[in-house]
Design an enzyme around this catalytic site. Structure first.
Site, PDB file in Angstrom:
ATOM      1  N   PRO A  24       0.846  -1.199   0.000  1.00 48.32           N
ATOM      2  CA  PRO A  24       0.000   0.000   0.000  1.00 48.32           C
ATOM      3  C   PRO A  24       0.875   1.241   0.000  1.00 48.32           C
ATOM      4  O   PRO A  24       1.849   1.309   0.752  1.00 48.32           O
ATOM      5  CB  PRO A  24      -0.774  -0.118   1.320  1.00 48.32           C
ATOM      6  CG  PRO A  24       0.042  -1.020   2.183  1.00 48.32           C
ATOM      7  CD  PRO A  24       0.772  -1.935   1.270  1.00 48.32           C
ATOM      8  N   MET A  25       0.537   2.207  -0.869  1.00 43.45           N
ATOM      9  CA  MET A  25       1.281   3.466  -0.905  1.00 43.45           C
ATOM     10  C   MET A  25       0.326   4.606  -1.223  1.00 43.45           C
ATOM     11  O   MET A  25      -0.264   4.638  -2.319  1.00 43.45           O
ATOM     12  CB  MET A  25       2.395   3.417  -1.964  1.00 43.45           C
ATOM     13  CG  MET A  25       3.631   2.665  -1.537  1.00 43.45           C
ATOM     14  SD  MET A  25       4.927   2.755  -2.776  1.00 43.45           S
ATOM     15  CE  MET A  25       4.430   1.466  -3.917  1.00 43.45           C
ATOM     16  N   GLN A  92      -6.936  -0.931   1.471  1.00 39.13           N
ATOM     17  CA  GLN A  92      -6.372  -0.709   2.812  1.00 39.13           C
ATOM     18  C   GLN A  92      -7.103   0.406   3.551  1.00 39.13           C
ATOM     19  O   GLN A  92      -7.235   1.525   3.053  1.00 39.13           O
ATOM     20  CB  GLN A  92      -4.879  -0.390   2.770  1.00 39.13           C
ATOM     21  CG  GLN A  92      -4.307  -0.521   4.193  1.00 39.13           C
ATOM     22  CD  GLN A  92      -2.911  -0.004   4.343  1.00 39.13           C
ATOM     23  OE1 GLN A  92      -2.618   1.126   3.964  1.00 39.13           O
ATOM     24  NE2 GLN A  92      -2.031  -0.809   4.910  1.00 39.13           N
ATOM     25  N   CYS A 123       1.580   2.785   9.563  1.00 40.75           N
ATOM     26  CA  CYS A 123       2.003   4.095   9.069  1.00 40.75           C
ATOM     27  C   CYS A 123       2.402   5.010  10.229  1.00 40.75           C
ATOM     28  O   CYS A 123       1.605   5.252  11.130  1.00 40.75           O
ATOM     29  CB  CYS A 123       0.891   4.739   8.246  1.00 40.75           C
ATOM     30  SG  CYS A 123       1.400   6.299   7.537  1.00 40.75           S
ATOM     31  N   HIS A 193       5.998  -5.155   8.284  1.00 42.07           N
ATOM     32  CA  HIS A 193       7.040  -4.251   7.809  1.00 42.07           C
ATOM     33  C   HIS A 193       8.137  -4.302   8.872  1.00 42.07           C
ATOM     34  O   HIS A 193       7.911  -3.887  10.009  1.00 42.07           O
ATOM     35  CB  HIS A 193       6.460  -2.836   7.639  1.00 42.07           C
ATOM     36  CG  HIS A 193       7.489  -1.818   7.265  1.00 42.07           C
ATOM     37  ND1 HIS A 193       7.243  -0.471   7.253  1.00 42.07           N
ATOM     38  CD2 HIS A 193       8.786  -1.961   6.875  1.00 42.07           C
ATOM     39  CE1 HIS A 193       8.340   0.166   6.909  1.00 42.07           C
ATOM     40  NE2 HIS A 193       9.290  -0.709   6.661  1.00 42.07           N
ATOM     41  N   GLY A 234       9.733  -4.682   3.619  1.00 45.08           N
ATOM     42  CA  GLY A 234      10.867  -3.874   4.075  1.00 45.08           C
ATOM     43  C   GLY A 234      12.129  -4.286   3.343  1.00 45.08           C
ATOM     44  O   GLY A 234      12.640  -5.389   3.569  1.00 45.08           O
ATOM     45  N   ASP A 235      12.593  -3.427   2.442  1.00 41.63           N
ATOM     46  CA  ASP A 235      13.810  -3.684   1.659  1.00 41.63           C
ATOM     47  C   ASP A 235      13.720  -4.907   0.740  1.00 41.63           C
ATOM     48  O   ASP A 235      14.739  -5.508   0.410  1.00 41.63           O
ATOM     49  CB  ASP A 235      15.031  -3.829   2.588  1.00 41.63           C
ATOM     50  CG  ASP A 235      15.394  -2.514   3.252  1.00 41.63           C
ATOM     51  OD1 ASP A 235      14.923  -1.455   2.778  1.00 41.63           O
ATOM     52  OD2 ASP A 235      16.144  -2.541   4.246  1.00 41.63           O
ATOM     53  N   ARG A 258       8.876   0.727  -2.191  1.00 44.48           N
ATOM     54  CA  ARG A 258       9.674   1.711  -2.939  1.00 44.48           C
ATOM     55  C   ARG A 258      10.237   1.161  -4.247  1.00 44.48           C
ATOM     56  O   ARG A 258      10.423   1.915  -5.206  1.00 44.48           O
ATOM     57  CB  ARG A 258      10.781   2.266  -2.046  1.00 44.48           C
ATOM     58  CG  ARG A 258      10.245   3.211  -0.964  1.00 44.48           C
ATOM     59  CD  ARG A 258      11.271   3.472   0.092  1.00 44.48           C
ATOM     60  NE  ARG A 258      11.643   2.227   0.750  1.00 44.48           N
ATOM     61  CZ  ARG A 258      12.692   2.078   1.539  1.00 44.48           C
ATOM     62  NH1 ARG A 258      13.502   3.084   1.732  1.00 44.48           N
ATOM     63  NH2 ARG A 258      12.943   0.920   2.105  1.00 44.48           N
TER      64      ARG A 258
HETATM   65  C1  FNR Z   1       4.178   3.943   2.108  1.00 39.45           C
HETATM   66  N1  FNR Z   1       3.830   3.008   3.087  1.00 39.45           N
HETATM   67  C2  FNR Z   1       2.509   2.828   3.425  1.00 39.45           C
HETATM   68  N2  FNR Z   1       2.145   1.811   4.263  1.00 39.45           N
HETATM   69  C3  FNR Z   1       0.849   1.542   4.510  1.00 39.45           C
HETATM   70  O1  FNR Z   1       0.543   0.590   5.239  1.00 39.45           O
HETATM   71  N3  FNR Z   1      -0.133   2.314   3.933  1.00 39.45           N
HETATM   72  C4  FNR Z   1       0.147   3.356   3.094  1.00 39.45           C
HETATM   73  O2  FNR Z   1      -0.755   4.007   2.562  1.00 39.45           O
HETATM   74  C5  FNR Z   1       1.517   3.663   2.847  1.00 39.45           C
HETATM   75  N4  FNR Z   1       1.882   4.708   2.036  1.00 39.45           N
HETATM   76  C6  FNR Z   1       3.188   4.813   1.589  1.00 39.45           C
HETATM   77  C7  FNR Z   1       3.515   5.742   0.592  1.00 39.45           C
HETATM   78  C8  FNR Z   1       4.797   5.773   0.071  1.00 39.45           C
HETATM   79  C9  FNR Z   1       5.145   6.741  -1.022  1.00 39.45           C
HETATM   80  C10 FNR Z   1       5.793   4.900   0.587  1.00 39.45           C
HETATM   81  C11 FNR Z   1       7.199   4.910   0.028  1.00 39.45           C
HETATM   82  C12 FNR Z   1       5.482   4.009   1.595  1.00 39.45           C
HETATM   83  C13 FNR Z   1       4.835   2.061   3.622  1.00 39.45           C
HETATM   84  C14 FNR Z   1       5.040   0.916   2.643  1.00 39.45           C
HETATM   85  O3  FNR Z   1       3.849   0.190   2.400  1.00 39.45           O
HETATM   86  C15 FNR Z   1       6.106  -0.071   3.155  1.00 39.45           C
HETATM   87  O4  FNR Z   1       5.683  -0.618   4.368  1.00 39.45           O
HETATM   88  C16 FNR Z   1       7.467   0.599   3.374  1.00 39.45           C
HETATM   89  O5  FNR Z   1       7.780   1.527   2.359  1.00 39.45           O
HETATM   90  C17 FNR Z   1       8.583  -0.467   3.453  1.00 39.45           C
HETATM   91  O6  FNR Z   1       8.667  -1.181   2.244  1.00 39.45           O
HETATM   92  P1  FNR Z   1       9.879  -0.924   1.190  1.00 39.45           P
HETATM   93  O7  FNR Z   1       9.734   0.498   0.711  1.00 39.45           O
HETATM   94  O8  FNR Z   1      11.157  -1.100   1.956  1.00 39.45           O
HETATM   95  O9  FNR Z   1       9.651  -1.932   0.105  1.00 39.45           O
END
Ligand code: FNR
Length: 356
Positions: A24-25, A92, A123, A193, A234-235, A258
């Site tokens: 989710p982002m 979500q 978050c 995460h 995470g990563d 990411r």
């Molecule tokens: C997020 N993340 C996030 N998590 C979540 O539970 N709901 C959300 O809406 C968001 N929004 C969001 C926006 C953006 C731009 C980023 C970069 C991240 C967190 C994301 O889902 C994830 O848990 C973390 O970024 C760790 O994963 P990566 O980036 O290491 O693959």
């Protein structure tokens, strides 16, 4: 909502196993990102977090031309999705209130637009935590569990309920929390995460802590006569990296944020495709075809990794020469200056009439 009532059983056919998922982002996880991720190998896609009060009261409308389903409030698009992603789409929710969570899940599942609903308990940003939502739910486990139960009661049996958390500072507290969540009987899958609430994204994820959590959930779920997969987040940058992380942590599924923000073809087991040659023009085509809000298209495209090294056209199925720094910079300027999808199409030499 009476918390003593038994939790209704779930009949979802989703296993959440052996997969790689789009995380989710907020802002990034809109329709074009999700459809591109699915096209390039994501098994499930999470939408951006949308809080309970935002989705409650929305009107659902289907665009007859594009097929896009829009949830609108005062003419503003709160959420959009498309029937073709329905079997793979996880909505979500941001919530810290079981009654509001119940109402929100009723709205989003009324017309069967999503395959699962997830509770964001990870978050750390103020827009989420200010009302006790997101990562703040980790310190209110009773509320967290009651919210999950309310979601299970609101969702139709075939729609799965899932939960996404972060690690707590100690392993003991994390296992205790996970234990409570699993014992609700409300969830089909748990995403972890592997960072704590106070860790910044640039700090390496604590992947070594996951195996013990996975073992605990597996044992507990087996005792309950069910399977509750843990998903590692995470990563995990791409599908190429995923097998190593699965081996390290004991999970069978991973989730990428990411990596997909920078390049939604990261889900390809063979490796990512070039942004300037393949992904960026495709982004414009998808946005045109879906009538994606232009502000969102520009925002997401600005996050794509337009690196010279990734401009190599070897995977693109074209004989085009890799772009040089100057050409890449011109492309980025073109994107930044475009005010409409038509102008974006011109930057990528796309014939709008062929797409629409
Ligand atoms: C997020 N993340 C996030 N998590 C979540 O539970 N709901 C959300 O809406 C968001 N929004 C969001 C926006 C953006 C731009 C980023 C970069 C991240 C967190 C994301 O889902 C994830 O848990 C973390 O970024 C760790 O994963 P990566 O980036 O290491 O693959």
């Amino acid at each position: 909502v009476d918390d003593l009532d038994p939790i209704p059983a779930c009949t979802s056919t989703l296993t959440f196993q052996n997969g790689i998922f789009l995380a989710p982002m907020v802002r990034i996880g809109t329709l074009p990102t999700r459809l591109l991720s699915l096209e390039y190998g994501a098994d499930l896609v999470w939408g951006p977090e949308i809080v309970d009060r935002a989705i409650i009261g929305c009107e659902r409308k289907v665009n007859p031309t594009t097929g896009v389903v829009e949830y609108l409030k005062e003419h503003k698009q709160i959420f959009s999705c498309h029937p073709i992603e329905r079997p793979y789409l996880v909505y979500q929710l941001g919530s810290a209130n079981p009654d509001l969570a119940y109402q929100a899940i009723k709205i989003i599942t009324q017309a069967d637009d999503v395959a699962a609903v997830d509770l964001n308990c990870g978050c750390p940003k103020p827009f989420s935590t200010h009302a006790g939502m997101g990562a703040n739910m980790l310190s209110t486990p009773v509320l967290l569990c009651n919210t999950l139960k309310a979601m299970r009661r609101a969702a139709p049996p075939h729609v799965a309920v899932t939960c996404k958390i972060r690690l707590l500072p100690t392993q003991e507290a994390t296992i205790e929390l996970v234990d409570k969540i699993v014992r609700t009987g409300a969830i089909e899958c748990l995403t972890v995460h592997c960072r704590t609430k106070d860790m910044r994204p640039r700090e390496p994820a604590l992947l070594h802590r996951l195996r013990e959590i996975v073992d605990h959930v597996n044992t507990l779920a087996a005792e309950m006569g069910r399977t509750i997969p843990v998903v590692c987040n995470g990563d995990v940058w791409d599908a190429v990296n995923a097998p190593r992380i699965k081996e390290l942590t004991g999970v069978t599924s991973t989730m990428v944020a990411r990596g997909a923000e920078a390049n939604p073809s990261c889900f390809r087991p063979q490796g990512s495709l070039s942004i300037p040659d393949v992904i960026a023009p495709k982004w414009v085509r998808y946005s045109l075809a879906l009538n994606n809000p232009i502000g969102n298209t520009k925002y997401c495209m600005a996050q794509l990794a337009f690196k010279p090294a990734e401009s190599v056209a070897k995977d693109a199925g074209t004989k085009a020469k890799p772009m040089n720094k100057k050409q890449l910079s011109a492309l980025r300027t073109g994107i930044a200056q475009a005010k409409t999808h038509e102008e974006l199409a011109t930057v990528f030499k796309i014939d709008v009439d062929q797409v629409r």
